[in-house]
Enzyme design. Sequence first.
Site, PDB file in Angstrom:
ATOM      1  N   HIS A 266     -32.484  47.400 -19.702  1.00  0.00           N
ATOM      2  CA  HIS A 266     -32.199  46.368 -18.701  1.00  0.00           C
ATOM      3  C   HIS A 266     -33.555  45.767 -18.300  1.00  0.00           C
ATOM      4  CE1 HIS A 266     -29.131  49.516 -17.871  1.00  0.00           C
ATOM      5  NE2 HIS A 266     -28.328  48.552 -17.471  1.00  0.00           N
TER       6      HIS A 266
ATOM      7  N   ASP B 162     -35.645  47.968 -16.068  1.00  0.00           N
ATOM      8  CA  ASP B 162     -36.168  49.221 -16.633  1.00  0.00           C
ATOM      9  C   ASP B 162     -37.581  49.033 -17.140  1.00  0.00           C
ATOM     10  OD1 ASP B 162     -33.525  50.101 -16.374  1.00  0.00           O
ATOM     11  OD2 ASP B 162     -33.054  49.594 -18.463  1.00  0.00           O
TER      12      ASP B 162
HETATM   13  C1  XLS Z   1     -23.277  52.050 -16.404  1.00  0.00           C
HETATM   14  C2  XLS Z   1     -23.402  51.379 -17.682  1.00  0.00           C
HETATM   15  C3  XLS Z   1     -24.703  50.646 -17.926  1.00  0.00           C
HETATM   16  C4  XLS Z   1     -24.587  49.714 -19.092  1.00  0.00           C
HETATM   17  C5  XLS Z   1     -25.664  48.697 -19.169  1.00  0.00           C
HETATM   18  O1  XLS Z   1     -22.342  52.787 -16.143  1.00  0.00           O
HETATM   19  O2  XLS Z   1     -23.157  52.311 -18.677  1.00  0.00           O
HETATM   20  O3  XLS Z   1     -25.758  51.526 -18.076  1.00  0.00           O
HETATM   21  O4  XLS Z   1     -24.531  50.395 -20.303  1.00  0.00           O
HETATM   22  O5  XLS Z   1     -25.790  47.958 -18.028  1.00  0.00           O
END
Ligand code: XLS
Length: 441
Positions: A99, A102
């Site tokens: 993301h 991150d």
């Molecule tokens: C959260 C989600 C997230 C997505 C990406 O529950 O899994 O991490 O994979 O935003």
Amino acid sequence: MPYFDNIPIISYEGAGSNNPYSFKFYNPEEKVGGRTMEEYLRIGIAYWHTFTADLSEPFGVGTAVRNWNHLDGMELAKARVEAAFEFFEKLGVPYFCFHDVDIAPEGDTLAETNKNLDTIVPMIKDYMKDSKTKLLWNTANNFTHPRFLHGAASSNNADVFAYAAAKVKKQLEVGKELGGENYVFWGGREGYETLLNTDMKIELDNLGRFFHMAVDYAKEIGFDAQFLIEPKPKEPTTHQYDFDVASGLAFLEKYDLTNHFKFNIEANHATLAGHTFEHELHYARVHGVLGSVDANQGHPLLGWDTDEFPTDLYATTLAMYEIIKNGGLGRGGLNFDAKVRRGSFEQEDLIHAHIAGMDSFAVGLKVAQQMYDDRVLEDIISERYSSYDSGIGKDIVDGKADFHSLEDHALSLKEISHQSGRLELIKSTMNQYLLRVNAGE
Ligand code: XLS
Ligand code: CA
Ligand code: CA
């Protein structure tokens, strides 16, 4: 500075090895079903769980001990990039995912956040030049910051809709810059808590508009990544709009978006929706929209999103069976959207966790391929539906039957005879394959 200095390059040593720093089943070069394991599994590492998260949860602060923790701000972000590429190399993984938040800290303003990204993204691009690890997908985190407390594209506040759009716009540019193969939309807070204050119709329509704008912008800048919707039924909102693949598909159809999206299916989200992992994969596969996978597992006794590393060999086998039937994952991959347990706070646990996940999917692949080659389930299933191969059944599937001919047929029946579903036999056969393939037979 090396961050994983004491960790060797992890290589395949086989099921008999006692070396914790080795793969027991994941052998990247080994061919299964005409492809190498590396090509088939397309393993990806989730930046957020592995390099950014601190293992905090609602009842406790973070426990993760990481040798980049003494840094902060942009210095921390840069250290994480270095640590990440070192880690990718130790495991030999082909992909990673992130993301926006991150990889670079959010600034006080959107412009400052973008500036931070403009420092880190070229650094990642540079590291990618000397690395085999590519970008499976990136995404915008439109759920953590307080501005998204009422949602993002489904917020009641148009300023937030705009802010969310600006963040996705930036990430589409970043995805293009880094050669991302997919782009993910997980509806972080795209849902609602209560109808007492919600206009569901405008929220859904806005979500549809938002996706069209994203499609248009990707086209405008020539970013040809596969767009993926990642369903999840709840958490953080009570009712997430992308509940599961079936409801996501209905949404795409209603808003005329089916040509532009496939699905990123997460195991733990499937189980939260009351489905099995393989149900979601199968549903997507038979509708031609299986795009990519967030490979993790939930805990059967806990009703929330625990994001554990996948170690259940039954689940990995049934998942790989769907992926094999799908002809592989195409541009998608198996992203470990998984975190080490809070008690596994040492840095080396990150390596053990990934080895466990990669080995579990390697086992799943081998067992599923063998079962597929031997038509274990295929023959049982086609025999079970053989009543549609001839007679009235064939008329039904050929569209030649109507309620008159069906009534005539029903009236002519003396009795209806059934075959056994043979479920226990099937399960014991699957156990036999699990044990046989892994004994090298
Ligand atoms: C959260 C989600 C997230 C997505 C990406 O529950 O899994 O991490 O994979 O935003
Ligand atoms: Ca996920
Ligand atoms: Ca999850």
